[in-house]
Design an enzyme around this catalytic site. Sequence first.
Site, PDB file in Angstrom:
ATOM      1  N   LYS A 112       0.834  -1.205   0.000  1.00 27.03           N
ATOM      2  CA  LYS A 112       0.000   0.000   0.000  1.00 27.03           C
ATOM      3  C   LYS A 112       0.868   1.255   0.000  1.00 27.03           C
ATOM      4  O   LYS A 112       0.526   2.274  -0.617  1.00 27.03           O
ATOM      5  CB  LYS A 112      -0.924  -0.003   1.230  1.00 27.03           C
ATOM      6  CG  LYS A 112      -1.787   1.253   1.331  1.00 27.03           C
ATOM      7  CD  LYS A 112      -2.803   1.159   2.443  1.00 27.03           C
ATOM      8  CE  LYS A 112      -3.640   2.441   2.504  1.00 27.03           C
ATOM      9  NZ  LYS A 112      -4.737   2.353   3.474  1.00 27.03           N
ATOM     10  N   HIS A 159      -8.766 -31.117 -34.222  1.00 30.65           N
ATOM     11  CA  HIS A 159      -9.565 -29.912 -33.987  1.00 30.65           C
ATOM     12  C   HIS A 159     -10.666 -30.126 -32.945  1.00 30.65           C
ATOM     13  O   HIS A 159     -11.807 -29.693 -33.119  1.00 30.65           O
ATOM     14  CB  HIS A 159     -10.160 -29.403 -35.294  1.00 30.65           C
ATOM     15  CG  HIS A 159      -9.130 -28.958 -36.288  1.00 30.65           C
ATOM     16  ND1 HIS A 159      -8.101 -28.105 -35.960  1.00 30.65           N
ATOM     17  CD2 HIS A 159      -8.955 -29.264 -37.591  1.00 30.65           C
ATOM     18  CE1 HIS A 159      -7.346 -27.895 -37.026  1.00 30.65           C
ATOM     19  NE2 HIS A 159      -7.826 -28.593 -38.029  1.00 30.65           N
TER      20      HIS A 159
END
Length: 517
Positions: free
Chosen positions: A134, A273
């Site tokens: 922070k 595929h």
Amino acid sequence: MRALISVSDKSGIVEFAGELNKLGIEIISTGGTYKKLREAKIPAVEVSEITGFPECLDGRVKTLHPVIHAGLLAVRSNPSHMKQLADLSIKPIDLVIVNLYPFKETVMKEGVTREEAVENIDIGGPTMLRAAAKNYQDVAVVVDPKDYDKVLSELKEYGEVTLDTKFYLMQKVFMHTAAYDTLIANYLREQRNDDSFPETLTLTFEKVQDMRYGENPHQKAAFYRETGKRKGSIADAIQLNGKELSFNNINDTNGALELLKEFTEPTVVACKHGNPCGVGSADNIYDAWKKAYEADKVSIFGGIVVLNRELTRNIAEEMMNIFLEVVVAPSYEEEALKLLQTKKNIRLLQLADIEVPQYEKAYDLKKVNGGLIVQTIDSKLLPDGELKVVTDRAPSDKEMEDLLFAWRVVKYVKSNGIALAKDKQTIGIGPGQVNRVWATKQSIEHAAELIGPDATKGAVLASDAFFPFDDCVEAAHKAGITAIIQPGGSIRDEDSIKKCNEYKIAMVFTGMRHFRH
């Protein structure tokens, strides 16, 4: 300048702390880290000397103290903050090197108890990390040993860590603590056997690799591993040969492995595929390979092949004549591996736990624009209870064996999907059509084209969802198909049943569909 060091992962920490000491940085440390530094003769001060308060509760409380957190959170450019520090005789802390208790490693151990897991939930570590992050403009916070060199380099060159690097380190902290808390939350959820969908869904994955590109060359991509004790997935495979796996390789191989897991007898799945193109089961893996290959010698080119038994030399010799993208097996005969490794581009993967079924409580996730749709995985093959024979003629034992084989396959064919099978070999697959009769006709045409004009005589047909009309039965009859398995449930089921009875085709209803979109 002062640094606070408290790490569970101590790799590289002695060398890093030694370099900090050479730069004249005062080191504060705790517990095992302090002992390790002192053993290496690196000067360090224990946190308890700074706080004036001893560690207590078996080390649960040591850094949770105002002297530590005021030193982390004071904004250096704020005169009021700095005056308060001076009034309280608190010195700022400029560098934080912290990584957390090994919660993930703990819960992944066999036989770990809940008490052990909970004891490895870090409290002070995340608190310090968040406080330091922070206040990133004043405090550099390092959570990853991979960043030690970068931080040292800047300290040596500039006498401080640059603001841009501090901002980067801040981001890593919150990614790290978010993943840590997610692991804890998901572990607790599993402990409670909570199978509801949570109000907020947070998942965590670890990056395995960046990829050259995604589904298409203009897309970026990366591969992430699900965190946890999941066996038998492509993320656990060991690559023995070939280029790194592409996005499409991983996606297609995963689909092939999902289908393979439906079988316990020697089975080979060829996939292209995302759809199976050839599947064969037999008493031995070579015969299963022959069935899978001969089911569709065209589509297997450039495809994926997965086996649930050791890949033998005779299979390898035949694979040498085909271009394959990926081969996965639980093991390889030494001669087979050496032979296949002479093909530079074939990706050979070894997956020892290839038969381990998917984790039943796993999620299936699909990203949509602006959101995510989530479901449990399709882990069941058939519903509880017996299959329902709905025609006058019941299937023979051999037909039923082939029907169940085809049903396993069609579960992994894109909808609308049809799978034809005979003698535990797929002979025609019709995937992803916008209506079911097209999928049926396509599978029949493929069988005739790829295997021969009589391929479908005596074959069986599996459909992933019900027949809305009797046109699929009509097409099946013309092809010589003798038995059908499908979910049932159409308002026009009777039309299909009547047509089957007319042609003496046996039909079985499963009562369960397997859409795959």
